[in-house]
Every structure is written in structure tokens, then in C-alpha cells.
Design a protein around this motif. Structure first.
Motif, short mmCIF file in Angstrom:
data_model
loop_
_atom_site.label_atom_id
_atom_site.label_comp_id
_atom_site.label_asym_id
_atom_site.label_seq_id
_atom_site.Cartn_x
_atom_site.Cartn_y
_atom_site.Cartn_z
N PHE A 1 44.35 100.12 30.78
CA PHE A 1 44.71 99.29 29.51
C PHE A 1 46.10 98.16 30.33
O PHE A 1 46.40 97.61 29.85
N GLY A 2 46.58 99.63 31.38
CA GLY A 2 47.46 98.60 31.80
C GLY A 2 48.47 99.24 30.64
O GLY A 2 48.62 99.83 30.37
N GLY B 1 52.67 71.85 9.84
CA GLY B 1 51.88 72.10 7.75
C GLY B 1 50.84 72.45 8.22
O GLY B 1 49.85 71.61 8.98
N LYS B 2 50.18 73.23 7.22
CA LYS B 2 48.83 73.96 6.87
C LYS B 2 47.64 72.92 7.03
O LYS B 2 46.62 72.94 7.52
N GLU B 3 48.25 72.04 5.96
CA GLU B 3 46.92 70.49 5.46
C GLU B 3 46.78 69.92 6.85
O GLU B 3 45.10 69.40 7.24
N ARG B 4 47.76 69.95 8.20
CA ARG B 4 47.40 69.24 9.28
C ARG B 4 46.92 69.62 9.93
O ARG B 4 45.50 69.34 11.30
N ILE B 5 47.01 71.66 10.40
CA ILE B 5 46.10 71.62 11.03
C ILE B 5 45.08 72.17 10.92
O ILE B 5 44.12 71.98 11.69
N LEU B 6 44.51 72.21 9.45
CA LEU B 6 43.35 72.40 8.90
C LEU B 6 42.43 71.22 9.27
O LEU B 6 41.82 71.16 9.72
N GLU B 7 43.43 70.06 9.02
CA GLU B 7 42.37 68.71 9.25
C GLU B 7 42.42 67.69 10.21
O GLU B 7 40.51 68.18 10.61
N GLU B 8 42.98 68.45 11.04
CA GLU B 8 42.82 68.27 12.66
C GLU B 8 42.62 68.86 13.33
O GLU B 8 42.19 69.52 15.20
N ARG B 9 41.91 70.27 13.03
CA ARG B 9 41.68 71.67 13.86
C ARG B 9 42.63 71.79 14.36
O ARG B 9 41.72 71.63 15.62
N ILE B 10 43.88 71.81 15.04
CA ILE B 10 44.61 71.94 16.00
C ILE B 10 44.77 73.60 16.22
O ILE B 10 44.14 74.33 15.44
N ASP B 11 44.01 73.99 17.41
CA ASP B 11 43.49 75.16 17.73
C ASP B 11 44.32 75.87 18.82
O ASP B 11 45.45 74.88 19.38
N VAL B 12 44.43 77.14 18.72
CA VAL B 12 46.00 77.67 19.52
C VAL B 12 44.94 79.34 20.20
O VAL B 12 44.26 79.49 19.97
N GLY B 13 45.51 78.97 21.17
CA GLY B 13 44.91 80.41 23.04
C GLY B 13 46.49 81.04 22.49
O GLY B 13 47.26 80.83 23.36
N VAL B 14 46.01 82.17 22.76
CA VAL B 14 47.21 83.01 22.41
C VAL B 14 46.76 84.27 24.12
O VAL B 14 45.65 84.83 23.72
N ILE B 15 47.08 84.24 25.01
CA ILE B 15 47.33 84.61 26.19
C ILE B 15 47.77 86.24 26.43
O ILE B 15 49.68 85.67 26.44
N SER B 16 47.82 87.24 26.91
CA SER B 16 48.06 88.32 27.82
C SER B 16 47.26 88.30 28.60
O SER B 16 46.45 88.78 29.16
N PRO B 17 48.46 88.75 29.96
CA PRO B 17 47.20 89.17 31.80
C PRO B 17 47.27 91.01 31.10
O PRO B 17 46.47 91.55 32.11
N TYR B 18 47.29 91.53 29.89
CA TYR B 18 47.53 92.20 29.95
C TYR B 18 46.46 93.51 28.95
O TYR B 18 46.61 92.49 27.30
N ARG B 19 45.28 93.71 28.94
CA ARG B 19 44.29 94.03 27.73
C ARG B 19 44.71 94.78 26.60
O ARG B 19 44.16 94.24 25.36
N ALA B 20 46.29 95.74 26.77
CA ALA B 20 46.58 96.45 25.37
C ALA B 20 47.01 95.49 24.52
O ALA B 20 46.89 95.81 23.79
N GLN B 21 47.86 94.28 25.47
CA GLN B 21 48.52 93.69 24.30
C GLN B 21 47.73 93.08 23.96
O GLN B 21 48.19 92.07 22.23
N VAL B 22 47.05 92.68 24.54
CA VAL B 22 45.49 91.71 23.84
C VAL B 22 44.87 92.44 22.35
O VAL B 22 45.35 91.75 21.38
N GLN B 23 44.81 93.70 22.96
CA GLN B 23 43.99 94.57 21.33
C GLN B 23 45.22 94.51 20.05
O GLN B 23 45.15 93.99 18.70
N TYR B 24 46.30 94.92 20.61
CA TYR B 24 47.37 94.84 19.94
C TYR B 24 47.52 93.76 18.85
O TYR B 24 48.17 93.77 17.87
#
Length: 628
Positions: free
Chosen positions: A490-491, A513-536
């Protein structure tokens, strides 16, 4: 000095030795993991389903006995089961785990349901046992195929021997000459790449940096090749990459026959698999009746029945004849045969030859795996990017000695004239792209005008680095931005940095702003090189009320999990923070290239600058972001 023509054989023999080291290392790691790692840990890693509900058992259309199993835990644990992977069943009694003797393989997986193809004997044991689970098993088959391919190539004469020598020497590859074709919906370098593919007698390479439309170009090249050839073979390292390109070809109206099952099980993807097509064939009912008859004759065999063997043989002959007829019809209708590199050794392809092989994601595949399908063809087109994810090599010794060097890299070095670099990218804001272009592609990649200035907020800075070394807490606060080591597989983990990552995302969301995120479906990727960090990070995200409305717009994964994808906003948690400037496998810059080039409009990096900037790449990146 060794003679030039000796060198490919010596090099391939060395590679075979390195593959042997890798094989031993992986087998040993698997043995230790099986013996020493706790069951819950293996479930968490996605290598085990437990507890299981055993479903029905039946014969599938390819006459393999299969059994359905269902995973009872509906936790969103991403698992590593996919078509073709070997598995083993086990049962749990108190602390004791007993493995069943038979090895089986995954036929397909859909959510919490998996269909596993099993040998006839031993099935009853699994069906009658209590507390049953299934675990991924060591993949002996893939290694066998790779060793076998290397042996064939080492001893090859004829066309295969010619390609082997050509890929290892600096003699120019042969080409046809005809005037360039024009494709109105491709840009100049994409058009150039397709023309190069069509002119190649031996080999061509499409080098596609992030966002440059490599798949679009490859699909076009395949489409054009099919105007000149009746059928081509298309392979990639992973099932996912095979699915992706197959889907794009199907969208272009190409008849694709997919050997093996897709990773995403939906009707569109399943409709071009060999298994589904086989089942849909008009003669299939007749074949099914024959197979059923064979099973009944066997089950009702009477003692001393002289004619038993004749009956069975007669039925088997008719069934085999029908099976072959269906297979030949399916193969002759298909224009593209698509499978993984290892899948190209499937006995369905026995005796098949192709003029052209296309290998996508070629920079992620071990060289030995590429030779498996090359044995069936006369010319090879590789597509990929050797500045992105490398092949996975578990043994450090084998990696250091060169096992990680791919066939694509070798040809790029020996034959720069066969390579086309795609230079126009359609994904990232100019500032995000510029750093990657400078560091990895000699500043040759440009942004398409439509994406050059894309951003979410007006006057936003497209890249930010939140330096965790700036945060100093009193000793007794219990808060520290230092990494923790939590075991080999897990590193590392950095809990304070994970909290800060979600806090920074929350603040950025509040700005939009919440409205805009939902309306435009603004998407996010959270990346970590370590699996333990990803699970946490995943656990923490679930606990935050603030993020509940945005479920489905935020995905958290490792770098490998984001391969080939893009998001509006990318956050990277680098984890490493220590006094010695140790950054471990963050030194693999190709992984970082993938991470930073997923973002379309906003990239936020979190990391301890005092640890990371001791490495020239991170120093340069930090200074670059600082100057924006």
C-alpha cells in the motif's frame, strides 16, 4: 565487436532471462501474499471476493462449464477481477483458509456478479462448501505465452525473423510511395500519421502525447487500411484499451469481433464479442441440442453398451463440424479481430494470418507480450506514448537490467523515420500543457485554439501548488504533514495532506457555486500515486456532508486508474514529506506526466515542496507554477 545480425538474438535471450527473473519474483510475491496477508486486507486490495453467494452453474455458448458467484459486500471496493484472469476458490473455517485444487478463470464480471469458467471436476466441492471466497491466482498462462513467443522469435526465419532483425538494427524500414491522402477532419500531424501508416511495408509508430487524439488517428488509420485489406488484427495490453478502440471502430460502422469479454458489461460492448455472436448464430440451437444429447448419452450410459462410443463420437463429429462452421462464418464476416496481446494466443485464432497488426497502448506492454500477436502478421503499427505509463515490472533487478524497455521505445530509437508525433492537443489549458510539452516533448506540442484559454473562473490561475511544508503545527497538536509508511503493497499515506486536499477542493467548489457545478456537471479527479492515500481520501470524502450533492462528479484513484481519462479539475496529493528528500517512485516521471495532463482547466497539486524540489523535475514544476 559483435556482428550486428547476432545482436537481436542475444538481446532477446537476455530478455528471456530477465522475464524469468520477473516470473520468479512475481510468483514469490504472490505466494507470500497468499500465505501472510490477512483475508480482509486482500478483500480491501480488490484481489479477493469474500463472502460469496454461489449462483447457478451451466454450460455457456462456448461449451465451457461456468458458475455464477455474487459478492455480498457491496462496499465500493474496486476489484482487480477481469476477463481471462485465473482465480482459485477457497473456504474459511475459523482462522483456517483451505484452497480448492482446481484453477478457474474469469469469464466476465458485472458489478457484484461474476461468471467463472471452471473445469468439470471439483465443482461439487465449491457448491457444497460453507464460507466460500474467490481469489485472484498467479497468472502462469500469460508468462507461458510470453516465453513461448520469445522462443519462436529467437529461432524465427522468414518474415518474423526479418521483422525481428529490422526492429533491432538501424536499417531503414521499407515503404510504399504514393501521394498523400487528405482527411478533412484530421489535423496536419494526424493526417501525416495516417499516411505514414498506409505507406509502411514493415512498421510505423503513432506517438500520441496527452490529449492529441491518438485514438481518433488510429481508428482512421485502421478504417483506411481496411479499404486495402480484408481484415486486420487490433490488440492492446489491457482489456480496457481493447474495449475503448473496439467501441470507436463500431461507432464508425466497422464489423469488430472481440475475442474475450469487455470490462464494462453493457449491451453495446457485449454485442460484438465472439461469445454473443456465436450464441446469436442461426445454427446455434442445433449445436446446443447436439451438445445436450452428448451429455445425456454420457449420463445414461448402460454397462456393456457396445455402441456407446460410436454414438458419442458421431454426435461429437457433428457438433465439431457445426462449431467450425459458425466460427468460420463469424471470422469471415469480421473486418477487425480485437483482443489483448496475450488473448491473441487464443486457440480461436489458430492458423489465422493477417497482413497488419495494430497495437494500441504499445508503450505500456512488455516487449515479449507484443511478439505474441506479431507472429501472425507481416507488418506492425504501434500507437502509444513512451513518455506516459510504462509497463508494470515487479522485480527491481529485472527492471534495472532493462526488462521495462518496450518494443515501441526500441523502434523509436532505431528508426526515428517511422515515427509521427501528434502535435496538436485538444484537452488542456495552454499553461497546464506547456510544462509537459517542454519537459517531455521538446516543446513540440501545441494547444488547439478552442482549448488554449479554457478556465472555470475568470482570471483563474490554471495551476496551483499548495505547499504543505508552509504549515507548522505545535508538537502537541498531533497534526503533522509528514508521510507514514504502511506496508509494502500500500506504500505511504499522509492523512493531514488528504484532509487539506478535500478542504482545498471544498473552497474551490464554494468559489464556483453549487448550482453551476451541478448544472454544467463540472467533474473532478483526485489522484494520488499511493493506494493507501487513495483509500483514505475515499473514506474521508464519504464522511463529508458538503460533497454529498456532488456524488458521481468526483472520482478518486491512482495515476494508473486515470490512464486515458480527463477531468475539468484535477487535484494531486503527492504524499511524500520527510527530512531526507526521499521521494520513492515519484521519481518515475512518466507517471507524473500522466497525472498533470488529465486536467482540462484547473490543476491543484498538494505536496511538501521542501522534500520534492530536491528533485530537478519537481523543482522546475514548482518554479513554473510559482511564476504563473
Amino acid at each position: 565487436m559483435e556482428k550486428l545480425q547476432d545482436s537481436p538474438i542475444l538481446a532477446l535471450q537476455k530478455q528471456r532471462q530477465l522475464l524469468q527473473i520477473e516470473y520468479e519474483a512475481e510468483k514469490e510475491a504472490f505466494r507470500q501474499q497468499t500465505e501472510n496477508m490477512g483475508l480482509q486486507r486482500k478483500v480491501k486490495r480488490g484481489d479477493v471476493w469474500y463472502p460469496l453467494t454461489i449462483g447457478k452453474s451451466y454450460f455457456n455458448s462456448l461449451n465451457q462449464r461456468v458458475i455464477e458467484v455474487f459478492r455480498e459486500t457491496d462496499e465500493e471496493i474496486e476489484h482487480n477481477f477481469e476477463y481471462g484472469k485465473p482465480v482459485v476458490f477457497f473456504s474459511v473455517d475459523g482462522d483456517k483458509i483451505s484452497y480448492f485444487k482446481m484453477t478457474a478463470s474469469v469469464s466476465y464480471v458485472d458489478g457484484n456478479r461474476m461468471v467463472i469458467s471452471v473445469p468439470d471436476n471439483g465443482l461439487i466441492d465449491v457448491q457444497t462448501a460453507a464460507n466460500v471466497g474467490v481469489q485472484l491466482f498467479f497468472d502462469e498462462t500469460s508468462y507461458k505465452m510470453m516465453f513461448n513467443a520469445l522462443d519462436k522469435v529467437i529461432n524465427a526465419k522468414g518474415r518474423l525473423g526479418y521483422l525481428r532483425d529490422l526492429f533491432y538494427n538501424r536499417v531503414k524500414a521499407e515503404t510504399f510511395s504514393f501521394s498523400s491522402l487528405h482527411f478533412p477532419y484530421l489535423n496536419a500531424t494526424q493526417e501525416d500519421a495516417v499516411n505514414k501508416v498506409l505507406r509502411a511495408k514493415d512498421v510505423a509508430i503513432v506517438h500520441g502525447p496527452p490529449g492529441t487524439g491518438k485514438t481518433t488517428t488510429l481508428v482512421e488509420a485502421i478504417y483506411e487500411t481496411l479499404r486495402r485489406e480484408s481484415q486486420v488484427l487490433v490488440c492492446a495490453q489491457s482489456n480496457m484499451a481493447v474495449d475503448w478502440i473496439s467501441e470507436k471502430l463500431v461507432d464508425r460502422g466497422v464489423n469488430v469481433l472481440r475475442i474475450g469479454n469487455p470490462t464494462r458489461v453493457n449491451d453495446k460492448m457485449l454485442s460484438f464479442t465472439y461469445e454473443r455472436r456465436f450464441e446469436a448464430h442461426p445454427d446455434y440451437e442445433m449445436l446446443w441440442a447436439l451438445r445436450k444429447a452428448i451429455r445425456e448419452v454420457r449420463a445414461n450410459r448402460k454397462k456393456g453398451d457396445q455402441k456407446f462410443h460410436q454414438k458419442v463420437e458421431r454426435l461429437k463429429e457433428r457438433a465439431t463440424e457445426l462449431e467450425l462452421r459458425i466460427k468460420n462464418e463469424l471470422f469471415s464476416e469480421a473486418r477487425v479481430i480485437a483482443c489483448t496481446l496475450v488473448g491473441s494466443a487464443n486457440r480461436l485464432l489458430d492458423g489465422q494470418r493477417f497482413s497488419t497488426l495494430f497495437i494500441d497502448e504499445a508503450a505500456q506492454a512488455l516487449e515479449a507480450a507484443c511478439w505474441i500477436p506479431i507472429r501472425r502478421v507481416s507488418r506492425v503499427i504501434l500507437a502509444g506514448d513512451h513518455c506516459q505509463l510504462p509497463p508494470t515490472v515487479k522485480s527491481y533487478e529485472a527492471l534495472k537490467a532493462g526488462l521495462g524497455k518496450t518494443l515501441m521505445e526500441r523502434i523509436v530509437e532505431n528508426k526515428p523515420e517511422v515515427v509521427t508525433l501528434l502535435k496538436m492537443q485538444y484537452r488542456m489549458n495552454e499553461d497546464i500543457m506547456r510544462f509537459s510539452s517542454d519537459w517531455f516533448y521538446n516543446n513540440q506540442v501545441e494547444s488547439s485554439p478552442d482549448v488554449k484559454f479554457r478556465s472555470i473562473l475568470d482570471l483563474d490561475v490554471p495551476m496551483t501548488w499548495i505547499d504543505t511544508s508552509q504549515f507548522v503545527f505545535p508538537e502537541d497538536s498531533g497534526i503533522s504533514f509528514k508521510e507514514e509508511f504502511i506496508g509494502e503493497s500500500f506504500g505511504r499515506i499522509n492523512k493531514a495532506e488528504a484532509e487539506l486536499t478535500l478542504l482545498a477542493l471544498q473552497q474551490y467548489f464554494e468559489k464556483i457555486g453549487k448550482e453551476r457545478i451541478l448544472e454544467e456537471r463540472i467533474d473532478v479527479g483526485v489522484i494520488s500515486p499511493y493506494r493507501a492515500q487513495v483509500q483514505y481520501l475515499r473514506q474521508q470524502l464519504k464522511k463529508r456532508e458538503f460533497f454529498k450533492p456532488f456524488k458521481g462528479l468526483i472520482s478518486i484513484n491512482t495515476v494508473d486508474g486515470f490512464q486515458g481519462q480527463e477531468r475539468d479539475i484535477i487535484m494531486i496529493s503527492l504524499v511524500r514529506a520527510n527530512d531526507d528528500g526521499q521521494i520513492g517512485f515519484l521519481r518515475d516521471l512518466r507517471r507524473m506526466n500522466v497525472a498533470i495532463t488529465r486536467a482540462k482547466m484547473k490543476l491543484i497539486i498538494l505536496g511538501d515542496a521542501s522534500t520534492l524540489t530536491r528533485h530537478p523535475f519537481y523543482k522546475k514544476l514548482y518554479e513554473y507554477i510559482d511564476a504563473l
